[in-house]
Scaffold this motif. Structure first.
Motif, PDB file in Angstrom:
ATOM      1  N   LYS A  74       5.654  12.099 -35.662  1.00  0.00           N
ATOM      2  CA  LYS A  74       5.080  11.299 -34.592  1.00  0.00           C
ATOM      3  C   LYS A  74       6.155  10.446 -33.911  1.00  0.00           C
ATOM      4  O   LYS A  74       6.138  10.258 -32.693  1.00  0.00           O
ATOM      5  CB  LYS A  74       3.966  10.405 -35.131  1.00  0.00           C
ATOM      6  CG  LYS A  74       3.157   9.697 -34.033  1.00  0.00           C
ATOM      7  CD  LYS A  74       1.986   8.936 -34.610  1.00  0.00           C
ATOM      8  CE  LYS A  74       1.089   8.411 -33.502  1.00  0.00           C
ATOM      9  NZ  LYS A  74       1.781   7.588 -32.495  1.00  0.00           N
ATOM     10  N   THR A  75       7.092   9.933 -34.690  1.00  0.00           N
ATOM     11  CA  THR A  75       8.182   9.157 -34.123  1.00  0.00           C
ATOM     12  C   THR A  75       8.987   9.995 -33.139  1.00  0.00           C
ATOM     13  O   THR A  75       9.335   9.535 -32.044  1.00  0.00           O
ATOM     14  CB  THR A  75       9.115   8.630 -35.226  1.00  0.00           C
ATOM     15  OG1 THR A  75       8.407   7.679 -36.019  1.00  0.00           O
ATOM     16  CG2 THR A  75      10.353   7.969 -34.639  1.00  0.00           C
ATOM     17  N   GLN A  81       8.127  10.823 -25.475  1.00  0.00           N
ATOM     18  CA  GLN A  81       7.145  10.336 -24.513  1.00  0.00           C
ATOM     19  C   GLN A  81       7.629   9.067 -23.822  1.00  0.00           C
ATOM     20  O   GLN A  81       7.589   8.964 -22.585  1.00  0.00           O
ATOM     21  CB  GLN A  81       5.822  10.054 -25.238  1.00  0.00           C
ATOM     22  CG  GLN A  81       4.768   9.373 -24.377  1.00  0.00           C
ATOM     23  CD  GLN A  81       3.488   9.117 -25.132  1.00  0.00           C
ATOM     24  OE1 GLN A  81       2.770  10.043 -25.500  1.00  0.00           O
ATOM     25  NE2 GLN A  81       3.178   7.850 -25.380  1.00  0.00           N
ATOM     26  N   LEU A  82       8.086   8.099 -24.608  1.00  0.00           N
ATOM     27  CA  LEU A  82       8.534   6.831 -24.042  1.00  0.00           C
ATOM     28  C   LEU A  82       9.779   7.022 -23.174  1.00  0.00           C
ATOM     29  O   LEU A  82       9.924   6.375 -22.130  1.00  0.00           O
ATOM     30  CB  LEU A  82       8.808   5.830 -25.163  1.00  0.00           C
ATOM     31  CG  LEU A  82       9.144   4.393 -24.752  1.00  0.00           C
ATOM     32  CD1 LEU A  82       8.126   3.846 -23.757  1.00  0.00           C
ATOM     33  CD2 LEU A  82       9.213   3.499 -25.985  1.00  0.00           C
ATOM     34  N   SER A  83      10.680   7.916 -23.572  1.00  0.00           N
ATOM     35  CA  SER A  83      11.874   8.197 -22.782  1.00  0.00           C
ATOM     36  C   SER A  83      11.500   8.724 -21.402  1.00  0.00           C
ATOM     37  O   SER A  83      12.099   8.341 -20.390  1.00  0.00           O
ATOM     38  CB  SER A  83      12.759   9.227 -23.499  1.00  0.00           C
ATOM     39  OG  SER A  83      13.252   8.722 -24.714  1.00  0.00           O
ATOM     40  N   ILE A  84      10.504   9.600 -21.365  1.00  0.00           N
ATOM     41  CA  ILE A  84      10.072  10.181 -20.097  1.00  0.00           C
ATOM     42  C   ILE A  84       9.381   9.136 -19.226  1.00  0.00           C
ATOM     43  O   ILE A  84       9.590   9.078 -18.007  1.00  0.00           O
ATOM     44  CB  ILE A  84       9.163  11.392 -20.350  1.00  0.00           C
ATOM     45  CG1 ILE A  84      10.005  12.539 -20.919  1.00  0.00           C
ATOM     46  CG2 ILE A  84       8.453  11.837 -19.067  1.00  0.00           C
ATOM     47  CD1 ILE A  84       9.218  13.735 -21.367  1.00  0.00           C
ATOM     48  N   LEU A  85       8.575   8.278 -19.837  1.00  0.00           N
ATOM     49  CA  LEU A  85       7.932   7.206 -19.073  1.00  0.00           C
ATOM     50  C   LEU A  85       8.995   6.307 -18.429  1.00  0.00           C
ATOM     51  O   LEU A  85       8.886   5.938 -17.251  1.00  0.00           O
ATOM     52  CB  LEU A  85       7.033   6.367 -19.983  1.00  0.00           C
ATOM     53  CG  LEU A  85       5.821   7.045 -20.621  1.00  0.00           C
ATOM     54  CD1 LEU A  85       4.990   6.030 -21.391  1.00  0.00           C
ATOM     55  CD2 LEU A  85       4.961   7.752 -19.599  1.00  0.00           C
ATOM     56  N   MET A  86      10.013   5.958 -19.196  1.00  0.00           N
ATOM     57  CA  MET A  86      11.076   5.092 -18.684  1.00  0.00           C
ATOM     58  C   MET A  86      11.878   5.793 -17.585  1.00  0.00           C
ATOM     59  O   MET A  86      12.242   5.184 -16.573  1.00  0.00           O
ATOM     60  CB  MET A  86      11.987   4.655 -19.830  1.00  0.00           C
ATOM     61  CG  MET A  86      11.319   3.702 -20.810  1.00  0.00           C
ATOM     62  SD  MET A  86      12.321   3.388 -22.292  1.00  0.00           S
ATOM     63  CE  MET A  86      13.744   2.551 -21.582  1.00  0.00           C
ATOM     64  N   VAL A 203      17.591   4.369 -20.219  1.00  0.00           N
ATOM     65  CA  VAL A 203      16.721   5.451 -20.681  1.00  0.00           C
ATOM     66  C   VAL A 203      17.437   6.376 -21.655  1.00  0.00           C
ATOM     67  O   VAL A 203      16.798   7.119 -22.397  1.00  0.00           O
ATOM     68  CB  VAL A 203      16.173   6.269 -19.502  1.00  0.00           C
ATOM     69  CG1 VAL A 203      15.260   5.420 -18.641  1.00  0.00           C
ATOM     70  CG2 VAL A 203      17.315   6.829 -18.651  1.00  0.00           C
ATOM     71  N   SER A 204      18.767   6.322 -21.665  1.00  0.00           N
ATOM     72  CA  SER A 204      19.538   7.169 -22.581  1.00  0.00           C
ATOM     73  C   SER A 204      19.697   6.546 -23.965  1.00  0.00           C
ATOM     74  O   SER A 204      20.205   7.186 -24.887  1.00  0.00           O
ATOM     75  CB  SER A 204      20.930   7.439 -21.993  1.00  0.00           C
ATOM     76  OG  SER A 204      21.646   6.227 -21.814  1.00  0.00           O
ATOM     77  N   ASP A 205      19.243   5.299 -24.118  1.00  0.00           N
ATOM     78  CA  ASP A 205      19.396   4.582 -25.388  1.00  0.00           C
ATOM     79  C   ASP A 205      18.284   4.989 -26.349  1.00  0.00           C
ATOM     80  O   ASP A 205      17.327   4.260 -26.579  1.00  0.00           O
ATOM     81  CB  ASP A 205      19.364   3.072 -25.139  1.00  0.00           C
ATOM     82  CG  ASP A 205      19.712   2.250 -26.379  1.00  0.00           C
ATOM     83  OD1 ASP A 205      19.872   2.853 -27.459  1.00  0.00           O
ATOM     84  OD2 ASP A 205      19.811   1.023 -26.264  1.00  0.00           O
ATOM     85  N   LYS A 206      18.423   6.180 -26.920  1.00  0.00           N
ATOM     86  CA  LYS A 206      17.373   6.729 -27.787  1.00  0.00           C
ATOM     87  C   LYS A 206      17.185   5.904 -29.060  1.00  0.00           C
ATOM     88  O   LYS A 206      16.097   5.857 -29.620  1.00  0.00           O
ATOM     89  CB  LYS A 206      17.698   8.180 -28.156  1.00  0.00           C
ATOM     90  CG  LYS A 206      17.691   9.135 -26.961  1.00  0.00           C
ATOM     91  CD  LYS A 206      16.321   9.217 -26.316  1.00  0.00           C
ATOM     92  CE  LYS A 206      16.254  10.305 -25.252  1.00  0.00           C
ATOM     93  NZ  LYS A 206      17.046  10.001 -24.055  1.00  0.00           N
ATOM     94  N   LYS A 207      18.236   5.257 -29.512  1.00  0.00           N
ATOM     95  CA  LYS A 207      18.133   4.456 -30.738  1.00  0.00           C
ATOM     96  C   LYS A 207      17.163   3.300 -30.543  1.00  0.00           C
ATOM     97  O   LYS A 207      16.296   3.047 -31.388  1.00  0.00           O
ATOM     98  CB  LYS A 207      19.511   3.926 -31.158  1.00  0.00           C
ATOM     99  CG  LYS A 207      19.489   3.136 -32.457  1.00  0.00           C
ATOM    100  CD  LYS A 207      20.886   2.709 -32.871  1.00  0.00           C
ATOM    101  CE  LYS A 207      20.849   1.935 -34.188  1.00  0.00           C
ATOM    102  NZ  LYS A 207      22.207   1.496 -34.603  1.00  0.00           N
ATOM    103  N   ILE A 212      10.839   1.423 -30.971  1.00  0.00           N
ATOM    104  CA  ILE A 212       9.476   1.233 -30.498  1.00  0.00           C
ATOM    105  C   ILE A 212       8.586   2.352 -31.013  1.00  0.00           C
ATOM    106  O   ILE A 212       7.441   2.142 -31.409  1.00  0.00           O
ATOM    107  CB  ILE A 212       9.436   1.215 -28.953  1.00  0.00           C
ATOM    108  CG1 ILE A 212      10.202   0.001 -28.420  1.00  0.00           C
ATOM    109  CG2 ILE A 212       8.008   1.208 -28.442  1.00  0.00           C
ATOM    110  CD1 ILE A 212       9.497  -1.311 -28.562  1.00  0.00           C
ATOM    111  N   ALA A 213       9.126   3.580 -30.982  1.00  0.00           N
ATOM    112  CA  ALA A 213       8.313   4.752 -31.300  1.00  0.00           C
ATOM    113  C   ALA A 213       8.039   4.936 -32.791  1.00  0.00           C
ATOM    114  O   ALA A 213       7.024   5.515 -33.168  1.00  0.00           O
ATOM    115  CB  ALA A 213       8.990   6.008 -30.750  1.00  0.00           C
ATOM    116  N   LYS A 214       8.946   4.441 -33.637  1.00  0.00           N
ATOM    117  CA  LYS A 214       8.790   4.736 -35.058  1.00  0.00           C
ATOM    118  C   LYS A 214       7.582   4.025 -35.661  1.00  0.00           C
ATOM    119  O   LYS A 214       7.047   3.071 -35.105  1.00  0.00           O
ATOM    120  CB  LYS A 214      10.056   4.344 -35.823  1.00  0.00           C
ATOM    121  CG  LYS A 214      10.296   2.849 -35.967  1.00  0.00           C
ATOM    122  CD  LYS A 214      11.616   2.593 -36.681  1.00  0.00           C
ATOM    123  CE  LYS A 214      11.860   1.109 -36.878  1.00  0.00           C
ATOM    124  NZ  LYS A 214      13.154   0.835 -37.521  1.00  0.00           N
TER     125      LYS A 214
END
Length: 313
Positions: A74-75, A81-86, A203-207, A212-214
């Protein structure tokens, strides 16, 4: 049948999943217990010619929020999902983003529920402050709880991504770290708070996005002991851990409808094989169950699709 090993990450998560059962057993029904036990016991992948790239196609996941296998998956999906929204908000509205972490002193287990309630109420006060209203175009807020084994205390805190105007960083409404700390102490009504963290993210800051996502707690924390697990279970069960506000909430509906799919990447790998693994409960490992080449019809069906499109729940 070929000797094809499954990545260790799946075996590791499955072992943690089985370990969870002894802790969660008294809280769940026989049906849920069976679902957790069987979770991820069947994994079906697409594989390319050299088997260097694989994509999960089907499985039997339990979807229990405490399951290490399911929370890990899920993370990954929520991060995308959040990356695409941003990315959409940046491209369409020119918004930038700040990453805010709000903390407070640790609390003992018996006060954890009340502290989470207080965090929610305090954040609502913060969100209504004029200083916050001026800058906020929308936010995503996530509750996380960590455990301090040495002190036997719990640390609930919020991670928040806030969309702001591009001009935010150079105008009079800019909120410094010191100002955020002042506002949070006032809204939390706790002068013992001595720090917050706030910084600009892209938006490239996946860490940062994955923070937020975890899931709301690490399995390594809540499986320390039965007492600790019970505290986490009581604190997190049935609670809403992630909240979408403002423009984030609006465009989340667009994402769910598939209107933002054009921002997703196409998987450039070419899959030729179907590979299935089953969990061997006696040996505590995955075994290869089936390996076959895809028909031309299924090669067309499964290739040139969006990344994670087949990562089915």
């Amino acid at each position: 049948m070929q000797d094809i090993k499954l990545e260790e990450k799946y075996s590791d998560k499955k072992k943690k999943n089985l370990n969870l059962i002894s802790f969660i057993d008294k809280h769940i029904s026989n049906t849920s217990r069976f679902a957790i036990n069987e979770c991820g016991s069947y994994l079906e992948f697409l594989g390319d010619r050299d088997l260097n790239n694989k994509k999960l196609l089907k499985s039997n996941f339990c979807k229990n929020r405490f399951c290490p296998m399911c929370s890990w998956r899920k993370t990954k999906k929520d991060t995308m999902q959040l990356s695409i929204l941003m990315e959409y908000l940046k491209k369409e509205f020119g918004y930038e983003f700040i990453f805010l972490t709000l903390t407070a002193p640790n609390v003992p287990g018996e006060k954890l529920n009340d502290e989470i309630k207080d965090f929610n109420e305090s954040f609502l006060r913060l969100a209504k402050r004029k200083e916050f209203v001026k800058i906020n175009k929308g936010y995503v807020r996530k509750l996380e709880i960590t455990y301090n084994k040495k002190e036997n205390t719990y640390h609930p805190h919020f991670h928040v991504i806030i969309a702001v105007n591009k001009s935010y960083f150079k105008n009079k409404d800019y909120l410094s770290k010191k100002k955020f700390l002042e506002l949070w102490k006032e809204c939390k009504r706790d002068n013992a708070i001595n720090q917050v963290d706030v910084r600009k993210i892209d938006v490239s800051d996946k860490k940062s996005i994955s923070e937020i996502a975890k899931y709301g707690a690490k399995d390594s924390d809540y499986t320390v002991s039965q007492e600790v697990f019970d505290m986490f279970y009581k604190a997190l069960k049935s609670k809403k851990l992630i909240t979408y506000n403002g423009i984030f909430k609006e465009i989340l509906e667009l994402y769910k409808q598939g209107d933002l799919d054009y921002l997703k990447e196409i998987d450039t790998n070419y899959y030729e094989f179907l590979i299935s693994h089953t969990w061997n409960f006696d040996k505590n490992e995955y075994n290869l169950f089936a390996f076959k080449e895809l028909s031309e019809e299924y090669k067309i069906k499964y290739n040139k699709k969006l990344i994670e499109e087949f990562d089915i729940d």
